[in-house]
Design a protein around this motif. Structure first.
Motif: not given
Length: 161
Positions: A118-124, A154-156
């Motif tokens: 599994p992987c996560s990321l931050w994006v505007l 802000w990032e999500m």
């Protein structure tokens, strides 16, 4: 269309990689953040080269996209850096030059670095285009958000289970 080669980044790529990273930030974030804050963040090119140099020596592997001898994109996945890590891996960066958007290069870069875990990321939050790309690749918003002060944006967080 020009043929693109994907290859591992090496320390000799630090200056060109940093220039690519800066150009990608201008193109990707320009529509969403204060231009003065963005330029302030990008102004110290030496800092970007130093960061690329350090990361190419001691960080996770980076994949570069090269077309006609020019760097046109890159991606890198590493260990998750979040204190409340929702996944063992994190997509640190996946960028293509704007002229390559919609060509499949982003997908090729993601495919080259995508972990089995599994992987996560931050994006505007404002970047719906990027969010759509990540959703097409199985990522979903997990409700986490944070303020990225250097760009006043802000990032999500998104997670691919």
């Amino acid at each position: 269309m020009t043929r693109v080669e994907l290859r591992p980044a090496v320390p000799a790529d630090a200056a060109a990689g940093a220039a690519l990273h800066i150009a990608c930030w201008r193109e990707a974030y320009g529509p969403y953040v204060d231009p003065a804050l963005l330029e302030e963040r990008l102004a110290d090119t030496g800092r970007w080269v130093d960061a690329w140099t350090a990361q190419l020596v001691g960080g996770p592997p980076r994949v570069l996209a090269v077309a006609d001898g020019e760097l046109v994109g890159f991606a890198v996945v590493g260990r998750n850096r979040d204190a409340d890590a929702p996944a063992p891996a994190e997509l640190y960066a996946a960028y293509a030059r704007e002229s390559w958007w919609g060509t499949g290069l982003g997908q090729s870069l993601w495919d080259a670095v995508a972990p089995e875990d599994p992987c996560s990321l931050w994006v505007l939050e404002a970047n719906r285009r990027a969010q759509g790309f990540y959703r097409r690749n199985g990522f979903v918003a997990d409700g986490a958000r944070e303020h990225y002060a250097p760009l006043d944006a802000w990032e999500m967080r998104m997670v691919r289970p």
